[in-house]
Design a protein around this motif. Structure first.
Motif, short mmCIF file in Angstrom:
data_model
loop_
_atom_site.label_atom_id
_atom_site.label_comp_id
_atom_site.label_asym_id
_atom_site.label_seq_id
_atom_site.Cartn_x
_atom_site.Cartn_y
_atom_site.Cartn_z
N GLN A 138 0.83 -1.20 0.00
CA GLN A 138 0.00 0.00 0.00
C GLN A 138 0.87 1.25 0.00
OE1 GLN A 138 -2.41 -0.07 3.55
NE2 GLN A 138 -0.67 -0.30 4.92
N ARG A 139 0.31 2.31 -0.57
CA ARG A 139 1.01 3.60 -0.62
C ARG A 139 0.31 4.57 0.31
NH1 ARG A 139 2.51 7.20 -6.01
NH2 ARG A 139 3.18 9.10 -4.88
N LEU A 140 1.02 5.04 1.33
CA LEU A 140 0.46 5.99 2.28
C LEU A 140 1.51 7.06 2.57
CD1 LEU A 140 -1.30 3.61 4.84
CD2 LEU A 140 -2.41 5.07 3.14
N ARG A 141 1.23 8.25 2.18
CA ARG A 141 2.18 9.35 2.38
C ARG A 141 2.29 9.69 3.86
NH1 ARG A 141 2.03 15.15 -0.85
NH2 ARG A 141 4.05 15.91 -0.07
N LEU A 177 9.56 3.44 4.09
CA LEU A 177 9.00 2.09 4.07
C LEU A 177 8.63 1.69 5.49
CD1 LEU A 177 11.89 0.38 2.06
CD2 LEU A 177 9.64 0.88 1.10
N THR A 178 7.70 0.77 5.62
CA THR A 178 7.44 0.13 6.90
C THR A 178 6.65 -1.15 6.65
OG1 THR A 178 6.75 0.54 9.19
CG2 THR A 178 5.21 1.20 7.48
N GLY A 179 6.55 -1.98 7.67
CA GLY A 179 5.82 -3.23 7.53
C GLY A 179 5.01 -3.53 8.77
N PHE A 180 4.03 -4.41 8.60
CA PHE A 180 3.15 -4.80 9.71
C PHE A 180 2.55 -6.16 9.39
CE2 PHE A 180 -1.28 -4.74 11.48
CZ PHE A 180 -0.92 -4.86 12.82
N THR A 181 2.49 -7.02 10.41
CA THR A 181 1.91 -8.36 10.24
C THR A 181 0.76 -8.52 11.22
OG1 THR A 181 4.02 -9.30 9.52
CG2 THR A 181 2.36 -10.84 10.34
N PRO A 182 -0.48 -8.44 10.74
CA PRO A 182 -1.63 -8.54 11.65
C PRO A 182 -1.99 -9.98 12.02
CG PRO A 182 -2.38 -8.14 9.42
CD PRO A 182 -0.88 -8.07 9.38
N LEU A 209 4.52 1.85 1.49
CA LEU A 209 5.51 2.62 0.74
C LEU A 209 5.11 4.10 0.74
CD1 LEU A 209 5.69 0.39 -2.48
CD2 LEU A 209 6.83 -0.01 -0.29
N ASP A 210 6.12 4.95 0.75
CA ASP A 210 5.89 6.39 0.59
C ASP A 210 6.89 6.92 -0.44
OD1 ASP A 210 5.39 9.06 0.70
OD2 ASP A 210 5.98 9.34 2.79
#
Length: 219
Positions: free
Chosen positions: A24-27, A36-41, A50-51
């Motif tokens: 996903q792209r989130l500014r 960049l970042t990551g998350f595992t739900p 991504l930004d």
């Protein structure tokens, strides 16, 4: 490429679980230093954010940080399939430390910038504070891993302290057990690692090891 690297590190008896990867792209919603970042739900899904507008984004891609974050999150998926991420501070420290050492096993290097966020003088007090909160399921995750001011008994926790403590805790365990591999430790209970490596981490940080009668009360 990432899948091949990960599969190569996994033992033959460990299957690559099916995982949905959401990109996903989130500014403005990523690690500022990376874009960049990551998350595992849950065990079958991870999200990588991504930004492209971040000034460090392109350099991070070229440096391989996208692959490294994906690898980190994949280990969380593996751990979710067995003992889980955990609900206490000790369990969170170990889960994050294992994920970054798995990245190191797969991709090389010496962890990420959040694994080296503490100066020498910060370690002793933070380790004592962490011990006091080890078994608490109501610990403040954001405080320990992203920093801020806690209650009067905790005070200021530096940014990324939890990641750094977890990385060096797992590193101490691996130093003491050269045959161990993060790719084989997704099912290892957190307290197995804490019990064997915490005193070693304290000594390396310059924090004196408590007397034997006190150690009975600690990991």
């Amino acid at each position: 490429m990432a899948e091949q690297r990960i599969a190569t590190c996994l033992a033959p008896d460990i299957d690559m679980p099916p995982v949905d990867v959401v990109i996903q792209r989130l500014r403005g919603e990523t690690i500022p230093e990376l874009g960049l970042t990551g998350f595992t739900p849950r065990r079958s899904c991870m999200a990588i954010t991504l930004d492209p507008d971040n000034p460090h984004f392109e350099a991070s891609l070229k440096a391989g940080d996208f692959i490294r974050i994906l690898t980190h999150e994949f280990h969380h998926c593996l751990r979710f399939r067995s003992v889980g991420y955990g609900t206490t501070l000790a369990e969170a420290l170990v889960s994050e430390g294992l994920a970054d050492h798995f990245d190191r096993e797969v991709n090389g290097g010496d962890g990420q910038l959040w694994d080296h966020a503490l100066g020498p003088g910060q370690w002793p007090a933070l380790l004592r504070q962490a011990e006091e909160a080890f078994g608490r399921s109501d610990y403040d995750h954001h405080l320990w891993f992203f920093g801020g001011h806690g209650c009067d008994s905790i005070g200021l926790i530096p940014r990324w302290a939890g990641y750094t403590i977890g990385y060096h805790l797992v590193g101490a365990y691996l130093d003491m057990n050269p045959e161990a591999r993060p790719s084989r430790m997704a099912e290892t209970p957190a307290m197995d690692i804490v019990t064997r490596a915490w005193a070693h981490l304290r000594e390396e940080s310059g924090e004196p090891t408590p007397p034997a009668q006190d150690r009975k009360k600690r990991p």
